[in-house]
Enzyme design. Structure first.
Site, PDB file in Angstrom:
ATOM      1  N   LYS A 134       6.245 -88.699 208.270  1.00  0.00           N
ATOM      2  CA  LYS A 134       6.004 -87.859 209.436  1.00  0.00           C
ATOM      3  C   LYS A 134       7.272 -87.704 210.288  1.00  0.00           C
ATOM      4  O   LYS A 134       7.569 -86.624 210.802  1.00  0.00           O
ATOM      5  CB  LYS A 134       4.875 -88.471 210.275  1.00  0.00           C
ATOM      6  CG  LYS A 134       4.372 -87.576 211.381  1.00  0.00           C
ATOM      7  CD  LYS A 134       3.114 -88.127 212.044  1.00  0.00           C
ATOM      8  CE  LYS A 134       1.864 -87.817 211.237  1.00  0.00           C
ATOM      9  NZ  LYS A 134       0.617 -88.293 211.875  1.00  0.00           N
ATOM     10  N   LYS A 186      33.159 -82.231 179.146  1.00  0.00           N
ATOM     11  CA  LYS A 186      33.572 -81.009 179.855  1.00  0.00           C
ATOM     12  C   LYS A 186      33.255 -79.779 179.011  1.00  0.00           C
ATOM     13  O   LYS A 186      33.671 -79.701 177.855  1.00  0.00           O
ATOM     14  CB  LYS A 186      35.091 -81.086 180.097  1.00  0.00           C
ATOM     15  CG  LYS A 186      35.620 -80.185 181.183  1.00  0.00           C
ATOM     16  CD  LYS A 186      35.663 -80.877 182.515  1.00  0.00           C
ATOM     17  CE  LYS A 186      36.123 -79.946 183.639  1.00  0.00           C
ATOM     18  NZ  LYS A 186      35.847 -80.516 184.949  1.00  0.00           N
ATOM     19  N   GLU A 231      25.921 -83.655 184.360  1.00  0.00           N
ATOM     20  CA  GLU A 231      24.536 -83.805 184.825  1.00  0.00           C
ATOM     21  C   GLU A 231      23.752 -82.503 184.718  1.00  0.00           C
ATOM     22  O   GLU A 231      22.529 -82.514 184.862  1.00  0.00           O
ATOM     23  CB  GLU A 231      24.496 -84.340 186.262  1.00  0.00           C
ATOM     24  CG  GLU A 231      24.867 -83.346 187.351  1.00  0.00           C
ATOM     25  CD  GLU A 231      26.363 -83.271 187.572  1.00  0.00           C
ATOM     26  OE1 GLU A 231      27.126 -83.834 186.751  1.00  0.00           O
ATOM     27  OE2 GLU A 231      26.781 -82.649 188.568  1.00  0.00           O
ATOM     28  N   HIS A 270      22.795 -90.745 189.101  1.00  0.00           N
ATOM     29  CA  HIS A 270      23.619 -89.636 189.590  1.00  0.00           C
ATOM     30  C   HIS A 270      23.078 -89.157 190.926  1.00  0.00           C
ATOM     31  O   HIS A 270      21.877 -89.023 191.094  1.00  0.00           O
ATOM     32  CB  HIS A 270      23.627 -88.500 188.572  1.00  0.00           C
ATOM     33  CG  HIS A 270      24.759 -87.542 188.783  1.00  0.00           C
ATOM     34  ND1 HIS A 270      24.780 -86.633 189.815  1.00  0.00           N
ATOM     35  CD2 HIS A 270      25.920 -87.396 188.114  1.00  0.00           C
ATOM     36  CE1 HIS A 270      25.912 -85.937 189.753  1.00  0.00           C
ATOM     37  NE2 HIS A 270      26.620 -86.378 188.732  1.00  0.00           N
ATOM     38  N   GLY A 313      37.087 -86.058 185.474  1.00  0.00           N
ATOM     39  CA  GLY A 313      36.803 -84.932 184.596  1.00  0.00           C
ATOM     40  C   GLY A 313      38.062 -84.088 184.495  1.00  0.00           C
ATOM     41  O   GLY A 313      38.857 -84.234 183.571  1.00  0.00           O
ATOM     42  N   GLY A 314      38.274 -83.273 185.526  1.00  0.00           N
ATOM     43  CA  GLY A 314      39.458 -82.427 185.573  1.00  0.00           C
ATOM     44  C   GLY A 314      40.755 -83.225 185.517  1.00  0.00           C
ATOM     45  O   GLY A 314      41.753 -82.759 184.965  1.00  0.00           O
TER      46      GLY A 314
END
Lengths: 397, 397
Positions: free
Chosen positions: A84, A133, A162, A250, A344-345
């Protein structure tokens, strides 16, 4: 016995009274108009205001909720403490402290930092994790070759993007068996182990069957978009002994729950403390450095909640986005050396390709352990030298 | 085939470019640096900016996501369209339009307004729903007597308080069997039917078993705190033919997802459109009138999304909080006459008790059908007369 929730409410001269109304309204409803005999009966259900601390824009309000009022699961707990109150503008839920009875109902990580390190046989340095990737729209051959390139560069962990879900080109079960074989061959050839977190996705009521099937086929870790399913879904997977795999939680979608200044949950509660209590072995969240970023203070608070002494295994901190090899000293400076460096990159963008990209990270990680500068380490690592030329070195503040 | 998400992004001179980067980043990652042959291969996975409409504070951005990129479930869909974007300050997800392929994957309500009316045998007036009050800490005798009082007053539906969970005094299964008997007796005596929505709660992985058990024991409706579990959990329950009960979706916790101005989901998407698509037969949300309130415009937008023609059964609108008999004309004026009038304090606060409280509402509802004023109707209803004395009459704007 119960739990104490800590809120920030917009400041109000009558905050004590407001808090008391909520403490009653969210438990037994009213008090003063209840006959004495009934008061005795209801006492153990009554919410209590523990403290009200005045602030400039927000007051800090602590309310105690008795365990007698809810079953020991997060859907019930969160509905009670915030179901609430979430409708009140600017009411933030920043922490929950559980008494021993409730705390003991949470499993905590099955493996945690210690168990993950044991699985990998790596004890003395930050771990390196990569992200697949551009797999969307590509086939298993592409997936395999990317995995081989990354393993050759020395990664310890890798996860699906993901947003890679069940699909015809790289089906869930095929990704598992394909990766298993490649990782096994890599171990045979090099002695180095690796974990691949496959994205466990799809319908809520099918998660356990899929996760068990994944385990049976030899998956060695799961990626889980926990906020798309609710925290309790991850807890259930953690507790399922027929799964028994490390779970990488994640933080996708948590921006709406915790990422809007002045509203919602605190990141440290949601992505830190609760993610650890329900059993996340690794918690991935936006780093403060990239283009998808959260404030440094939030990232540090998450990191602390994942790792501070609380009787449970530690959850690996995985601050992500915007990380290149030249940032490793900054990362270790901010988050300590028992973390997962996730890129990643920063791996795929390396001008000599992903193997060199991973090697550059490993050289930067080794330099952080040896406490030598990246410039020094680059003298014996061409990949790191190249990474520094591309991205530079961020000197820790 | 796919879906188009409508966002509000904080206004930016380069919005078109920003939107295009997101459309790529959330699908295939990049485009211009991909060889022509690969472009052909990836084309069907590529996100597209449909439109960018400049606004004063926010621009309206529509992005198309191909179905090829995700499995047809909301965890995958929401992670795709909002998993990462939720981390951007002030990025709102206000609507999603599904192409026929995806739309066909949603079940919609099993009963909806039509089916609920058939179950009750009531076709010609707004329905009256009550909320059990103060059951926490009380036993089944208390529960039974409250139910009997309310049925005597003419309620059509009743639900558990959403913060009543599994407990020793009024266990889930006992509430079901007890209510079943009382409702059956009421039907035998009066010919009037009623639905009791028992709170389906506890662990995520046990929901189906519990719901099936509830159905077997003769439960005739379920209350579900859907946002404590994720939308997909409700959809799974809706699709389970061994359950087959009307589901009342409660909006608890949605305030953090949709209730903070300028952030998160729109209420009409979350509590309206999606709650209907996944199969909520009734959707309970804060009315614009009480102390726990949402803006009138949001409440009306939810109501529209629950009831407008879209090929699915209509979901009953249940705007809640702050409703007393004198507000029925306002409610019907705002939400139309095919709704559920839901009251707690407005029934129990009646000075002659809950039976009179419910009777006052039924008289007010009848007056709205007959299009006579409440003052006029009160001439033949003492309970309504008393309610008007207590709370007054709100004249519709």
């Amino acid at each position: 016995m119960g739990l104490t929730a800590t809120y920030l409410f917009p400041t109000d001269a009558n905050q004590q009274k407001i808090a008391e109304q909520h403490a009653l309204g969210l438990t037994i409803g009213s008090w003063t108009d209840i006959p004495h005999l009934e008061q005795e009966q209801l006492k153990k259900h009554k919410g209590e205001v523990i403290s009200v601390e005045k602030g400039e824009l927000k007051d800090t309000v602590k309310i105690f909720y008795p365990s007698a009022n809810f079953s020991a699961d997060l859907p019930a707990i969160l509905t009670t403490v915030y179901g609430k109150l979430s409708f009140f503008e600017g009411y933030e839920l920043i922490d929950m402290d559980f008494d021993a009875d409730l705390l003991g109902k949470f499993p905590g990580p099955r493996f945690g930092t210690k168990g993950i390190r044991e699985q990998l046989g790596v004890y003395d340095r930050p771990l390196l994790k990569a992200i697949f990737k551009g797999v969307m729209g590509k086939d298993l051959k592409f997936f395999s070759s990317q995995l081989e390139d990354l393993l050759a560069g020395g990664i310890d962990l890798i996860k699906d993007d993901e947003i890679l879900f069940e699909n015809e080109l790289t089906p869930f079960l095929k990704r598992i068996t394909t990766a298993k074989e490649i990782i096994h061959n890599h171990y045979e050839n090099t002695g180095a182990r690796a974990l691949y977190a496959v994205n466990l996705s799809g319908r809520t009521h099918e998660l356990h069957e899929k996760a068990e099937q994944a385990a049976e086929l030899g998956a060695n870790a799961l990626l889980f978009n926990v906020h798309a399913y609710g925290l309790d879904a991850l807890q259930g997977l953690r507790e399922n002994n027929n799964v028994g795999l490390p779970i990488l939680a994640h933080s996708a979608l948590s921006g709406v729950l915790a990422g809007q200044a002045g509203h919602g949950y605190s990141y440290s509660l949601l992505v830190g403390k609760l993610t650890r209590l329900i059993g996340g072995d690794l918690s991935l969240y936006p780093s403060p450095y990239g283009n998808v970023a959260i404030p440094l203070s939030d990232a540090l608070a998450i990191n602390q909640a994942l790792t501070e002494e609380n009787g449970f295994e530690q959850t690996f901190s995985v601050p992500s986005a915007g990380i290149h090899p030249g940032m490793v000293p900054q990362l270790v400076n901010d988050f300590g050396d028992n973390l997962v460096v996730n890129a990643g990159g920063g791996i795929f963008g390396h001008s000599d390709g992903p193997t060199a990209g991973a090697q550059a990270f490993r050289a930067a990680i080794d330099a952080s352990v040896q406490k030598i500068s990246l410039q020094e380490a680059a003298k014996t690592s061409k990949p790191l030298q190249q990474a520094i030329t591309q991205w530079g070195v961020i000197e820790p503040n």
